[in-house]
Design an enzyme around this catalytic site. Structure first.
Site, PDB file in Angstrom:
ATOM      1  N   SER A  37       7.848  12.738 -55.733  1.00 44.10           N
ATOM      2  CA  SER A  37       8.802  12.783 -54.614  1.00 44.10           C
ATOM      3  C   SER A  37       8.183  13.503 -53.420  1.00 44.10           C
ATOM      4  CB  SER A  37      10.111  13.465 -55.027  1.00 44.10           C
ATOM      5  OG  SER A  37       9.882  14.803 -55.412  1.00 44.10           O
TER       6      SER A  37
ATOM      7  N   ASP B 236       6.010  21.791 -54.128  1.00 44.22           N
ATOM      8  CA  ASP B 236       5.432  20.450 -54.289  1.00 44.22           C
ATOM      9  C   ASP B 236       4.985  19.873 -52.947  1.00 44.22           C
ATOM     10  OD1 ASP B 236       6.211  20.885 -56.864  1.00 44.22           O
ATOM     11  OD2 ASP B 236       7.547  19.169 -57.034  1.00 44.22           O
TER      12      ASP B 236
HETATM   13  N1  LIG Z   1       6.242   5.787 -54.832  1.00 41.10           N
HETATM   14  C1  LIG Z   1       7.520   6.043 -54.621  1.00 41.10           C
HETATM   15  N2  LIG Z   1       8.268   5.156 -53.955  1.00 41.10           N
HETATM   16  C2  LIG Z   1       9.563   5.419 -53.727  1.00 41.10           C
HETATM   17  N3  LIG Z   1      10.219   6.519 -54.136  1.00 41.10           N
HETATM   18  C3  LIG Z   1       9.530   7.426 -54.802  1.00 41.10           C
HETATM   19  C4  LIG Z   1       8.141   7.234 -55.084  1.00 41.10           C
HETATM   20  N4  LIG Z   1       7.738   8.299 -55.777  1.00 41.10           N
HETATM   21  C5  LIG Z   1       8.811   9.110 -55.917  1.00 41.10           C
HETATM   22  N5  LIG Z   1       9.890   8.598 -55.338  1.00 41.10           N
HETATM   23  C6  LIG Z   1      11.252   9.193 -55.290  1.00 41.10           C
HETATM   24  O1  LIG Z   1      11.209  10.406 -56.009  1.00 41.10           O
HETATM   25  C7  LIG Z   1      12.070  10.349 -57.185  1.00 41.10           C
HETATM   26  C8  LIG Z   1      11.428  11.123 -58.311  1.00 41.10           C
HETATM   27  O2  LIG Z   1      11.424  12.460 -57.925  1.00 41.10           O
HETATM   28  P1  LIG Z   1      11.512  13.662 -58.953  1.00 41.10           P
HETATM   29  O3  LIG Z   1      11.439  14.872 -58.115  1.00 41.10           O
HETATM   30  O4  LIG Z   1      12.685  13.487 -59.856  1.00 41.10           O
HETATM   31  O5  LIG Z   1      10.183  13.501 -59.826  1.00 41.10           O
HETATM   32  P2  LIG Z   1       8.692  13.929 -59.487  1.00 41.10           P
HETATM   33  O6  LIG Z   1       8.616  14.340 -58.049  1.00 41.10           O
HETATM   34  O7  LIG Z   1       7.814  12.819 -59.918  1.00 41.10           O
HETATM   35  O8  LIG Z   1       8.493  15.159 -60.460  1.00 41.10           O
HETATM   36  P3  LIG Z   1       8.470  16.753 -60.122  1.00 41.10           P
HETATM   37  O9  LIG Z   1       9.408  16.961 -58.978  1.00 41.10           O
HETATM   38  O10 LIG Z   1       8.966  17.398 -61.374  1.00 41.10           O
HETATM   39  O11 LIG Z   1       7.062  17.048 -59.838  1.00 41.10           O
HETATM   40  C9  LIG Z   1      12.208   8.850 -57.451  1.00 41.10           C
HETATM   41  O12 LIG Z   1      13.396   8.560 -58.193  1.00 41.10           O
HETATM   42  C10 LIG Z   1      12.271   8.320 -56.030  1.00 41.10           C
HETATM   43  O13 LIG Z   1      13.542   8.557 -55.443  1.00 41.10           O
HETATM   44  C1  LIG Z   2      10.884  22.505 -61.167  1.00 35.97           C
HETATM   45  C2  LIG Z   2      10.183  22.827 -59.841  1.00 35.97           C
HETATM   46  O1  LIG Z   2       9.858  24.220 -59.852  1.00 35.97           O
HETATM   47  C3  LIG Z   2       8.889  22.083 -59.683  1.00 35.97           C
HETATM   48  C4  LIG Z   2       9.021  20.596 -59.708  1.00 35.97           C
HETATM   49  O2  LIG Z   2       7.748  20.044 -59.527  1.00 35.97           O
HETATM   50  C5  LIG Z   2      11.146  22.529 -58.726  1.00 35.97           C
HETATM   51  C6  LIG Z   2      10.717  23.122 -57.397  1.00 35.97           C
HETATM   52  O3  LIG Z   2       9.894  24.015 -57.335  1.00 35.97           O
HETATM   53  O4  LIG Z   2      11.267  22.665 -56.384  1.00 35.97           O
HETATM   54 MG   LIG Z   3       9.809  15.874 -57.245  1.00 32.77          MG
END
Ligand SMILES: Nc1ncnc2c1ncn2[C@@H]1O[C@H](COP(=O)(O)OP(=O)(O)OP(=O)(O)O)[C@@H](O)[C@H]1O
Ligand SMILES: C[C@@](O)(CCO)CC(=O)[O-]
Ligand SMILES: [Mg+2]
Length: 426
Positions: free
Chosen positions: A171, A229
């Site tokens: 994300s 992030d």
């Molecule tokens: N390539 C992409 N295209 C479109 N939307 C995306 C893409 N990558 C991420 N997203 C958006 O981000 C959401 C996932 O975000 P989430 O924060 O739940 O997971 P993450 O960022 O992969 O993991 P984390 O935040 O734990 O590192 C997806 O459901 C979508 O809304």
């Molecule tokens: C779980 C968390 O600590 C990391 C997600 O990648 C959430 C955040 O820092 O925003």
């Molecule tokens: Mg995320």
């Protein structure tokens, strides 16, 4: 510096070779942002503790084109989503996004509600995929309101090498790329390309602006992000993040990591909210756990410095022990998962140490690979993890942050990928 509109004039002044660069930008730009691995501090960082995080060499690529068809096209092939809107229709949202001269502001509940109604999402929907569309509209309308009188007609396609929703900062890579592309389209940050350079980065001031806007997009997707992030997606490398303060870790050793995706889907937003509820319910029990995670991050930072100056087997043993302790703490916070327990058990049976990374609840885990680890051991662990249905790959950490791709072979490869996804009828 605030510049108005699609500012080709200032762009050309800045970079020289007017004909060439005009053509480049008028056609399109490609930017990319890395995923991230959190070594220590996930969740605790949301509560003001230290986190250590590094850029990952898996990236999200975004191509932006200025177009003349009076529409905005958003193609998200990872989600199987391709939408387009008339710019005139988007203008109707301008009452929720009035022009103002202040810096980026947090999305208000009214703005989010207006966007949900516009896109047709039920207000209580927990579907995180839709949130990517909301985050885009929020950035498009807010950046548009701040830097231009008229909303631009654009075609945007985003494709990622990162698994979505697996703890690797997909994300943030999405929001950082989007913020950079939109700010560049409005001339709010420059076009940093230099002839002959494979890729280019922005000035520290511009990176700050990109990061601040990306953070607003993260608020839409995560609810209550710490900002770690998007900081890694923007700055890359290896960072210490503490209460919004970003410090680049100097001289970090080249740690080898095995990344494993359990493929169990989860939502960062829900997991972060769950930890918050637990901390509020049991403050005396869980605040010490958060403080202990903070101490782990600080000890890890100290040991990483030592590995660099005076590497010894003991340093790696400490790093392994810190992984083990933190994994237990994360289980106490309620963000473990049987798939992650299995991952830790499998790697432990080969003498390797693992922890979840990111929000947990499934998603990805990381396993530390000491420099002297026998390749046969790593291979055996990988085979067993794959037999569990997991995907794993070895990686090195510390990838560069948001970049503009101008002349690279990478750019050509990504273009080909984009072309396969170009299905939008305009
Ligand atoms: N390539 C992409 N295209 C479109 N939307 C995306 C893409 N990558 C991420 N997203 C958006 O981000 C959401 C996932 O975000 P989430 O924060 O739940 O997971 P993450 O960022 O992969 O993991 P984390 O935040 O734990 O590192 C997806 O459901 C979508 O809304
Ligand atoms: C779980 C968390 O600590 C990391 C997600 O990648 C959430 C955040 O820092 O925003
Ligand atoms: Mg995320």
């Amino acid at each position: 510096m605030v510049r108005k509109g699609w500012n080709l004039g200032s762009l050309v002044c800045r970079v020289g070779s007017p004909g060439f660069y005009l053509k480049m930008l008028a056609q399109e730009s490609i930017v990319s942002s890395p995923g991230k691995v959190i070594l220590h501090g996930e969740h605790a960082v949301v509560h003001g503790k230290v986190a250590l995080a590094v850029g990952l060499n898996l990236r999200t690529f975004l191509r932006i084109r200025c177009s003349k068809h009076g529409k905005v096209l958003l193609n998200l092939p990872n989600l199987g989503t391709c939408l387009n809107w008339e710019v005139a229709t988007l203008q109707t949202l301008k009452t929720a996004f009035p022009a103002d001269s202040d810096g980026p502001k947090s999305p208000s509940p009214e703005q989010i509600a207006a966007l949900k109604v516009f896109v047709g999402i039920a207000s209580e929907s927990a579907d995180t995929e839709n949130l990517a569309v909301l985050a885009f509209l929020y950035l498009y309308l807010s950046i548009g309101a701040k830097y231009s009188r008229a909303l631009p007609s654009l075609e945007i396609i985003v494709w990622s090498e990162l698994p979505t929703g697996a703890g690797l900062g997909s994300s943030a890579a999405y929001n950082v790329s989007m913020a950079a592309a939109l700010l560049m389209a409005h001339g709010a940050v420059g076009f940093p390309a230099q002839e002959e350079a494979e890729s280019a980065r922005w000035t520290a001031e511009e990176l700050n602006l990109i990061n601040t806007w990306a953070f607003q997009g993260e608020k839409i997707i995560h609810g209550n992000p710490s900002g770690v992030d998007n900081a890694v997606g923007t700055w890359g490398g290896a960072l210490r993040y503490h209460a919004g303060k970003i410090t680049s870790l100097e001289r970090v050793p080249k740690l080898r990591i095995l990344l494993t995706n359990t493929k169990v889907p989860r939502s960062t937003k829900l997991l972060v909210a769950g930890v918050k509820d637990k901390v509020l319910k049991f403050p005396n029990i869980l605040n010490p756990v958060l403080s202990s995670i903070d101490a782990i991050s600080q000890e890890c930072e100290r040991v990483l410095k030592e590995v660099n100056q005076n590497p010894s087997a003991d340093c790696y043993t400490v790093l392994e022990e810190l992984f083990d302790i933190n994994q237990h703490h994360l289980n106490v916070l309620g963000v473990g998962h049987p798939s992650l327990d299995r991952l830790c058990q499998v790697t432990a049976s080969h003498g390797l140490h693992s922890k979840l990374t990111g929000a947990g609840g499934g998603g990805c885990g990381i396993t530390l690979l000491r420099p002297d680890v026998d390749p046969a051991v790593v291979e055996a662990a990988k085979q067993q993890l794959k037999a569990c249905g997991y995907e794993c790959w070895e990686t090195h950490i510390g990838a560069p942050g948001i970049s503009l791709h101008v002349f690279s072979a990478l750019r050509e490869e990504v273009q080909k990928v984009f072309q396969t996804f170009e299905k939008a009828e305009l």
